[in-house]
Design a protein around this motif. Sequence first.
Motif, mmCIF file in Angstrom:
data_model
loop_
_atom_site.group_PDB
_atom_site.id
_atom_site.type_symbol
_atom_site.label_atom_id
_atom_site.label_comp_id
_atom_site.label_asym_id
_atom_site.label_seq_id
_atom_site.Cartn_x
_atom_site.Cartn_y
_atom_site.Cartn_z
ATOM 1 N N LYS A 1 5.375 4.102 -6.157
ATOM 2 C CA LYS A 1 4.408 5.186 -6.125
ATOM 3 C C LYS A 1 4.382 5.799 -7.189
ATOM 4 C CE LYS A 1 4.895 8.764 -3.209
ATOM 5 N NZ LYS A 1 5.106 9.425 -2.231
ATOM 6 N N GLN B 1 -6.055 1.778 -7.638
ATOM 7 C CA GLN B 1 -6.028 2.457 -6.151
ATOM 8 C C GLN B 1 -4.814 2.501 -5.458
ATOM 9 O OE1 GLN B 1 -8.428 -0.571 -3.809
ATOM 10 N NE2 GLN B 1 -8.702 -1.551 -5.649
ATOM 11 N N SER B 2 -4.935 2.648 -4.085
ATOM 12 C CA SER B 2 -3.509 2.725 -3.483
ATOM 13 C C SER B 2 -2.955 1.380 -2.690
ATOM 14 C CB SER B 2 -3.610 3.926 -2.308
ATOM 15 O OG SER B 2 -4.488 3.483 -1.346
ATOM 16 N N THR B 3 -3.493 0.551 -3.252
ATOM 17 C CA THR B 3 -3.329 -0.584 -2.452
ATOM 18 C C THR B 3 -3.280 -2.067 -3.448
ATOM 19 O OG1 THR B 3 -5.658 -1.412 -1.977
ATOM 20 C CG2 THR B 3 -4.275 -0.522 -0.186
ATOM 21 N N HIS C 1 0.769 -1.131 0.065
ATOM 22 C CA HIS C 1 0.090 -0.085 0.131
ATOM 23 C C HIS C 1 1.067 1.479 -0.026
ATOM 24 C CE1 HIS C 1 0.196 0.893 4.497
ATOM 25 N NE2 HIS C 1 0.765 -0.180 4.452
ATOM 26 N N THR C 2 0.275 2.298 -0.506
ATOM 27 C CA THR C 2 0.942 3.516 -0.522
ATOM 28 C C THR C 2 -0.016 4.711 0.008
ATOM 29 O OG1 THR C 2 2.412 5.076 -1.842
ATOM 30 C CG2 THR C 2 0.317 4.179 -2.952
ATOM 31 N N GLN C 3 0.226 6.040 -0.315
ATOM 32 C CA GLN C 3 -0.405 6.830 0.367
ATOM 33 C C GLN C 3 -1.858 6.969 -0.608
ATOM 34 O OE1 GLN C 3 2.372 10.038 -0.790
ATOM 35 N NE2 GLN C 3 0.576 10.992 -1.354
ATOM 36 N N GLU C 4 -3.000 7.527 0.138
ATOM 37 C CA GLU C 4 -4.287 7.322 -0.402
ATOM 38 C C GLU C 4 -4.606 7.754 -1.609
ATOM 39 O OE1 GLU C 4 -7.385 8.017 2.489
ATOM 40 O OE2 GLU C 4 -6.788 6.494 3.661
ATOM 41 N N ASP C 5 -3.975 8.810 -2.060
ATOM 42 C CA ASP C 5 -4.135 9.583 -3.392
ATOM 43 C C ASP C 5 -3.297 9.353 -4.613
ATOM 44 O OD1 ASP C 5 -2.034 10.733 -2.012
ATOM 45 O OD2 ASP C 5 -2.515 12.992 -2.642
ATOM 46 N N ARG C 6 -2.630 7.998 -4.124
ATOM 47 C CA ARG C 6 -1.700 7.621 -5.260
ATOM 48 C C ARG C 6 -1.900 6.221 -5.532
ATOM 49 N NH1 ARG C 6 -1.183 12.396 -5.667
ATOM 50 N NH2 ARG C 6 0.747 13.727 -5.453
ATOM 51 N N ILE C 7 -1.207 5.727 -6.745
ATOM 52 C CA ILE C 7 -1.608 4.405 -7.153
ATOM 53 C C ILE C 7 -0.170 3.730 -7.202
ATOM 54 C CG2 ILE C 7 -3.490 4.670 -8.499
ATOM 55 C CD1 ILE C 7 -1.738 4.759 -11.149
ATOM 56 N N LEU C 8 -0.159 2.480 -7.598
ATOM 57 C CA LEU C 8 1.096 1.634 -7.597
ATOM 58 C C LEU C 8 1.411 1.171 -8.805
ATOM 59 C CD1 LEU C 8 0.475 -0.352 -4.374
ATOM 60 C CD2 LEU C 8 2.191 1.276 -4.803
#
Length: 275
Positions: free
Chosen positions: A134, A113-115, A54-61
């Motif tokens: 990220k 999504q961020s996860t 997971h990463t910060q909520e307003d980012r994707i992977l």
Amino acid sequence: MVNMIPIFVILLSTLLISSHGNAIESPLCGGRVFVENAIVIEAPVHEDCHWDIHTQEDRILVITALSGNLKEAQEFLTIHDGSGKDSPILIVENQKIHERSRKDLPEAVYTTQSTASIRFKKAPTSNLQLKIQKAVDCPFNLGGESQCGRVVDEVSCYCATFTGRYHSSQTTYCNNNNMKLLTLETYEKEQAIHAAWGNEVYFWTSLTDAQQEGVYIWESTNTNLYPGYANWCTGEPNDGRGVQDCMYINYESNGCWDDNDCEIYELDAICQAIP
């Protein structure tokens, strides 16, 4: 019973969390990991290895292969868009390529999504390293008369708008689309922008000396131009008429930089989003 965190999870977090953008390798198998910037995980030597990322909520992977082939790796693992057991499986073939993205970027899969979760069904037969970064989400356009793409690298996004606006209006336009007006901190970044949109004519950037004459600042990052990379056209900036406070890329003059009045000329612009 007292809840205890397994020692290997503590060690995993210590090894993999990166605060300065350096990918850190770990031979450990599985666990929950937060991606601050980038991590590298080694393929396991046994089956049933499960990572929750997971990463910060307003980012994707974005996931790429440092060694090995990401398409071939799908024989050994599944990458899920989310951490739930029933989250959709991401595959390379299903990833949509933006019109203006660089063609030499590595094969990658992007989450929405961020996860994400990575589940190794069996151990690979050859060495495999996965790099997980990220990234920002990248739209395909910002409406009519615009183009977007992974122009510089696989984690950032750039969108050109071909609707002429005043400098302040282009700044607002980018901000309204969760982006910022362009910065050009390096020659390499400028060349990547040139490769994508160098056949156009003029683009506003966020460089300005409106606050103090002669002191140029990239407004989007609030950083000084000097000391740093610059590419002014011959004789520029000249602050013509004493009111030329905003910089634009002049592709009529091979893409060098020129200054102009911020609120007289309506020029195209490039917006950027950087993790």
